[in-house]
Enzyme design. Structure first.
Site, PDB file in Angstrom:
ATOM      1  N   CYS A  84      -0.829   3.840  -6.404  1.00 26.47           N
ATOM      2  CA  CYS A  84      -1.730   3.171  -5.465  1.00 26.47           C
ATOM      3  C   CYS A  84      -1.918   1.750  -5.983  1.00 26.47           C
ATOM      4  O   CYS A  84      -2.115   1.550  -7.188  1.00 26.47           O
ATOM      5  CB  CYS A  84      -3.068   3.908  -5.415  1.00 26.47           C
ATOM      6  SG  CYS A  84      -4.358   3.036  -4.504  1.00 26.47           S
ATOM      7  N   CYS A 129       0.864  -1.177   0.000  1.00 29.63           N
ATOM      8  CA  CYS A 129       0.000   0.000   0.000  1.00 29.63           C
ATOM      9  C   CYS A 129       0.904   1.231   0.000  1.00 29.63           C
ATOM     10  O   CYS A 129       1.715   1.400   0.930  1.00 29.63           O
ATOM     11  CB  CYS A 129      -0.866  -0.049   1.260  1.00 29.63           C
ATOM     12  SG  CYS A 129      -1.897   1.406   1.513  1.00 29.63           S
TER      13      CYS A 129
HETATM   14  N1  DGL Z   1      -3.826   0.450  -2.013  1.00 29.12           N
HETATM   15  C1  DGL Z   1      -3.673   1.669  -1.262  1.00 29.12           C
HETATM   16  C2  DGL Z   1      -2.450   2.426  -1.772  1.00 29.12           C
HETATM   17  O1  DGL Z   1      -1.602   1.831  -2.442  1.00 29.12           O
HETATM   18  C3  DGL Z   1      -4.956   2.409  -1.289  1.00 29.12           C
HETATM   19  C4  DGL Z   1      -5.036   3.449  -0.261  1.00 29.12           C
HETATM   20  C5  DGL Z   1      -6.425   3.721   0.228  1.00 29.12           C
HETATM   21  O2  DGL Z   1      -6.996   2.855   0.854  1.00 29.12           O
HETATM   22  O3  DGL Z   1      -6.876   4.863   0.041  1.00 29.12           O
HETATM   23  O4  DGL Z   1      -2.257   3.591  -1.513  1.00 29.12           O
END
Ligand code: DGL
Length: 259
Positions: free
Chosen positions: A183, A73
């Site tokens: 993301c 993440c």
């Molecule tokens: N997969 C997360 C990232 O890489 C998403 C973040 C979120 O939940 O807003 O930032």
């Protein structure tokens, strides 16, 4: 020791894009994935909240005996990985928007970054951008609303397409030739982005780089699983198990866990 699983966590199902790269490169590794979908999105939360959630996920993975943790993440990495590394003994692998290759290769001297508010406002993101963006226009765009749609299983929808169209507009006006996906939920949008962007715009995500780094760090710490038997790849979600199952093409063991 080496048969212990690799722990992977994300705010939800997006980190499965990273899991898939890791599983392809390290097919014998046991893994445990935590999808903290109950608390998604992390992107609009405060740094303290993102840190507290990252600690919660890390401690659960350590309870489950993980030998290394992949913070799959960008938002959690850019806001919490320093503290995690300073607090726990296991190695941590993080993911950040791949600004460097885009900035080094752009011909139009304009690159786009699509990421969460939490990532774009983090110190780590600013440090990396300052390092590589000399003489380059960096168009930053918060992907507000994208993560909830992916979490709801609404990837290939008109709603998603319209949202992305809006987000790509300023980037196209600035004549970007690289779009950095900042993301881990966003690689699932690549088919739509390819349709929306001119052919010369390259889309970069960091998934493969994270998998390669995971392999290097396992080797360095002598943690590579020496067994070449079918591994156990387990997934836990505290949210919608059906959507997680679907994004994994029903190929893995997915269970609900309240964490
Ligand atoms: N997969 C997360 C990232 O890489 C998403 C973040 C979120 O939940 O807003 O930032």
């Amino acid at each position: 020791m080496s048969i212990q699983p690799i722990g992977i966590f994300d705010s939800g199902i997006g980190g499965t894009s990273i899991f898939k790269e890791i599983h392809t490169l390290l097919p014998y590794e046991n893994t445990i994935y935590l999808a903290d979908s109950k608390n998604a999105p992390y992107g609009g939360k405060s740094k303290d909240d993102i840190l507290a959630l990252s600690i919660k996920n890390t401690e659960l993975l350590l309870e489950k005996n993980c030998k290394l943790i992949v913070v799959a993440c960008n938002t959690a990495t850019t806001n919490a990985i320093d503290v995690l590394r300073n607090t726990y003994d296991v190695p941590f692998i993080g993911i950040e928007p791949a600004i460097k290759p885009a900035a080094l290769n752009t011909k139009t001297k304009a690159i786009g970054i699509l990421a969460t508010k939490g990532t774009l406002s983090s110190d780590l993101f600013h440090q990396t951008t300052d390092l590589y963006s000399n003489g380059i226009k960096v168009i930053e765009q918060v992907g507000e609303g994208i993560v909830p749609l992916v979490e709801a299983g609404k990837v290939s929808t008109t709603e998603m397409k319209e949202l992305l169209q809006i987000y790509m507009e300023p980037m196209l006006k600035a004549d970007i030739d690289y779009l950095v996906l900042g993301c881990t939920h966003y690689p699932y949008l690549i088919p739509i982005l390819v349709e929306l962007l001119p052919k010369h715009v390259k889309i970069i995500d960091s998934g493969l780089a994270v998998a390669k780094q995971t392999k290097l760090v396992l080797e360095k710490h002598h943690l590579v699983n020496s067994r070449t038997t079918h591994p156990e790849n387990i997934f836990f979600s505290n949210g919608n198990v059906t959507v997680l199952n679907r994004i994994l093409n029903e190929k893995f063991k997915v269970s609900y866990l309240d964490f």
